[in-house]
Design a protein around this motif. Structure first.
Motif, PDB file in Angstrom:
ATOM      1  N   LEU A 109      -6.905   2.088  13.403  1.00  0.00           N
ATOM      2  CA  LEU A 109      -5.570   1.170  13.672  1.00  0.00           C
ATOM      3  C   LEU A 109      -5.000   1.632  14.940  1.00  0.00           C
ATOM      4  O   LEU A 109      -4.540   0.644  15.648  1.00  0.00           O
ATOM      5  N   GLN A 164      -3.429   7.683   0.169  1.00  0.00           N
ATOM      6  CA  GLN A 164      -2.779   6.618  -0.645  1.00  0.00           C
ATOM      7  C   GLN A 164      -2.771   6.678  -2.089  1.00  0.00           C
ATOM      8  O   GLN A 164      -3.675   7.336  -2.886  1.00  0.00           O
ATOM      9  N   VAL A 169       1.319   4.789   0.766  1.00  0.00           N
ATOM     10  CA  VAL A 169       0.669   5.667   1.355  1.00  0.00           C
ATOM     11  C   VAL A 169       1.586   6.600   2.199  1.00  0.00           C
ATOM     12  O   VAL A 169       2.694   6.069   2.546  1.00  0.00           O
ATOM     13  N   LEU A 214      -8.540   4.993   9.320  1.00  0.00           N
ATOM     14  CA  LEU A 214      -8.585   3.510  10.077  1.00  0.00           C
ATOM     15  C   LEU A 214      -8.436   3.781  11.551  1.00  0.00           C
ATOM     16  O   LEU A 214      -8.309   4.576  12.059  1.00  0.00           O
ATOM     17  N   HIS A 223      -7.966  -7.768   7.610  1.00  0.00           N
ATOM     18  CA  HIS A 223      -7.382  -7.230   8.740  1.00  0.00           C
ATOM     19  C   HIS A 223      -8.412  -6.816   9.823  1.00  0.00           C
ATOM     20  O   HIS A 223      -9.522  -6.607   9.564  1.00  0.00           O
ATOM     21  N   HIS A 236     -10.011  -7.092   1.053  1.00  0.00           N
ATOM     22  CA  HIS A 236     -10.259  -5.737   0.183  1.00  0.00           C
ATOM     23  C   HIS A 236      -9.004  -5.701  -0.578  1.00  0.00           C
ATOM     24  O   HIS A 236      -7.940  -6.072  -0.289  1.00  0.00           O
ATOM     25  N   TYR A 265      -6.159   6.774  12.428  1.00  0.00           N
ATOM     26  CA  TYR A 265      -5.062   6.985  11.658  1.00  0.00           C
ATOM     27  C   TYR A 265      -5.563   7.409  10.225  1.00  0.00           C
ATOM     28  O   TYR A 265      -6.580   7.023   9.844  1.00  0.00           O
ATOM     29  N   HIS A 303      -6.282  -8.427   0.957  1.00  0.00           N
ATOM     30  CA  HIS A 303      -5.801  -8.990   2.340  1.00  0.00           C
ATOM     31  C   HIS A 303      -7.102  -8.539   2.951  1.00  0.00           C
ATOM     32  O   HIS A 303      -8.057  -7.768   2.811  1.00  0.00           O
ATOM     33  N   ARG A 307     -12.066   4.457   2.757  1.00  0.00           N
ATOM     34  CA  ARG A 307     -11.465   5.460   1.781  1.00  0.00           C
ATOM     35  C   ARG A 307     -12.321   6.500   1.605  1.00  0.00           C
ATOM     36  O   ARG A 307     -13.498   6.131   1.245  1.00  0.00           O
ATOM     37  N   HIS A 344      -7.068  -3.210  -4.434  1.00  0.00           N
ATOM     38  CA  HIS A 344      -7.382  -2.030  -5.064  1.00  0.00           C
ATOM     39  C   HIS A 344      -6.770  -2.349  -6.465  1.00  0.00           C
ATOM     40  O   HIS A 344      -5.746  -2.715  -6.694  1.00  0.00           O
ATOM     41  N   ARG A 366       0.725  -1.294  -0.139  1.00  0.00           N
ATOM     42  CA  ARG A 366       0.136  -0.120  -0.063  1.00  0.00           C
ATOM     43  C   ARG A 366       1.178   1.185   0.159  1.00  0.00           C
ATOM     44  O   ARG A 366       1.596   1.362   0.982  1.00  0.00           O
TER      45      ARG A 366
HETATM   46  C1  1HN Z   1      -4.795  -0.933   4.567  1.00  0.00           C
HETATM   47  O1  1HN Z   1      -5.171  -2.172   4.508  1.00  0.00           O
HETATM   48  C2  1HN Z   1      -4.889  -0.045   3.445  1.00  0.00           C
HETATM   49  O2  1HN Z   1      -6.068  -1.894   2.233  1.00  0.00           O
HETATM   50  C3  1HN Z   1      -4.344   0.943   3.611  1.00  0.00           C
HETATM   51  O3  1HN Z   1      -5.566   0.286   1.154  1.00  0.00           O
HETATM   52  C4  1HN Z   1      -3.576   1.440   4.655  1.00  0.00           C
HETATM   53  C5  1HN Z   1      -2.708   1.256   6.851  1.00  0.00           C
HETATM   54  C6  1HN Z   1      -2.541   0.227   7.859  1.00  0.00           C
HETATM   55  C7  1HN Z   1      -2.935  -1.020   8.045  1.00  0.00           C
HETATM   56  C8  1HN Z   1      -3.863  -1.485   6.793  1.00  0.00           C
HETATM   57  C9  1HN Z   1      -5.478  -0.702   2.349  1.00  0.00           C
HETATM   58  C10 1HN Z   1      -3.588   0.719   5.748  1.00  0.00           C
HETATM   59  C11 1HN Z   1      -3.763  -0.789   5.591  1.00  0.00           C
END
Ligand code: 1HN
Length: 344
Positions: free
Chosen positions: A167, A97, A73, A165, A110, A149, A93, A108, A116, A151, A71
């Protein structure tokens, strides 16, 4: 308030004995963890200019290929927490991106919850548990806890979005982890079509289990329309604001963070009372002035800012003839669950 004994007041031999047994006296630290009347907050008012960060983000596109980033970012870090903590506030957080044409950010899932908010560019999609969501400026796309998810980008120009997030919270509770997956199969169905109108939802049948997240994509064209309709229907209404909700429950779309869109009428000044949650502001359209206690920021289009909780905030639309539109995120759902939510 009575002053309490200090650590230095205790004999060194006694302090060493405590340390030896993993013990700590409370009284030297009590005021720090229970300050009088208002919490201490590391979150400081912070502003991130999109114009200033954009070239750095595009440069990241040249310096770091997707295979080396997963990612790509740049994190909007609040200096009050220390930049390395990658926190905007205690629980939020923020990251900007970048996805370039033809690139792919692999699938992935999580434990942290993400959304977004699309900032610029056309042609990108996020696929969430098989639902392929187009991404246009101002659209909100959810990737809640546990959902797959990824992209993709089939357009011609760079696409940028703001990630929000929970996070820091999930990390703090020692529950943050991710699982890598295979490229998803795209399935039929789009939540924002099935739930197109706010007043009606698909009728429950014997066997219909509403999804936990019935709408994944909240198109800006519809949210904008809702704000304009609300403003014209209720000319006396001060805060022309909508909340992103789960249409099955009427509750916030996600577990910990709340998401809102705010419209300021031309030249409108809106005072927000001090409330316990920290707030993030992102300018979707127009130009606003944001006053957080003594700090003042000019929010140009695509700029982002963060305000600590328990703080009075004033927000003004700079334009005399066009409305200003903002996206907001806060920690209200979390504070309500914790029982600490306050508006003063
Ligand atoms: C994440 O999964 C994405 O999927 C973007 O676009 C930023 C920052 C920390 C943990 C997971 C994404 C992220 C993230």
């Amino acid at each position: 308030m009575q002053s309490l004994g200090r650590l230095e007041d205790l004999p060194q031999a006694y302090r060493d004995q405590l340390t030896e047994q993993n013990l700590v006296p409370l009284w030297p630290n009590l005021r720090a963890v229970l300050p009088p009347k208002i919490p201490s907050r590391k979150t400081t008012p912070t502003h991130w200019s999109y114009q200033a960060m954009r070239p750095l983000l595009l440069r990241a596109g040249e310096l770091t290929p997707m295979e080396k980033a997963e990612r790509r970012v740049l994190v909007l870090a609040n200096p009050g927490h220390g930049l390395e903590k990658m926190q905007a506030s205690a629980a939020m957080y923020l990251g900007m991106q970048l996805l370039l044409p033809g690139e792919w950010a692999p699938s992935h899932r999580h434990t942290p919850n993400a959304v977004r908010m699309v900032v610029e560019g056309e042609g990108a999609t996020t696929t969430v548990n098989g639902e392929k969501c187009p991404m246009h400026r101002g659209d909100l796309v959810l990737t809640p806890t546990g959902l797959w998810h990824e992209h993709g980008h089939e357009g011609k120009d760079p696409v940028v979005w703001l990630d929000v997030l929970d996070l820091p919270l999930i990390y703090y509770t020692e529950t943050s982890y991710a699982i890598e997956g295979e490229r998803q199969n795209v399935l039929p169905g789009h939540g924002e079509r099935a739930y197109v109108s706010g007043g009606v939802v698909p009728t429950p049948a014997f066997n219909r289990q509403p999804k936990a997240y019935p709408i994944i994509r909240y198109p800006w064209s519809e949210v904008r329309q809702s704000l304009l309709a609300l403003a014209s229907d209720q000319p006396q209404l001060e805060a022309v604001q909508v909340t992103y909700v789960n249409p099955e429950t009427g509750q916030d779309v996600q577990n910990n963070l709340g998401f809102y869109a705010l419209m300021l009428r031309p030249r409108q000044t809106l005072k927000l009372p001090p409330r316990s949650p920290a707030i993030v502001f992102h300018q979707i359209e127009g130009q606003s002035e944001l006053i957080i206690e003594q700090t003042q920021f000019l929010l140009n289009e695509a700029d982002t800012a963060c305000a600590p909780g328990y703080t009075p905030i004033t927000i003004k639309n700079r334009s005399a003839d066009t409305p200003a539109f903002l996206f907001m995120a806060d920690e209200s759902p979390l504070h309500r669950k914790l029982g600490v939510y306050e508006a003063r």
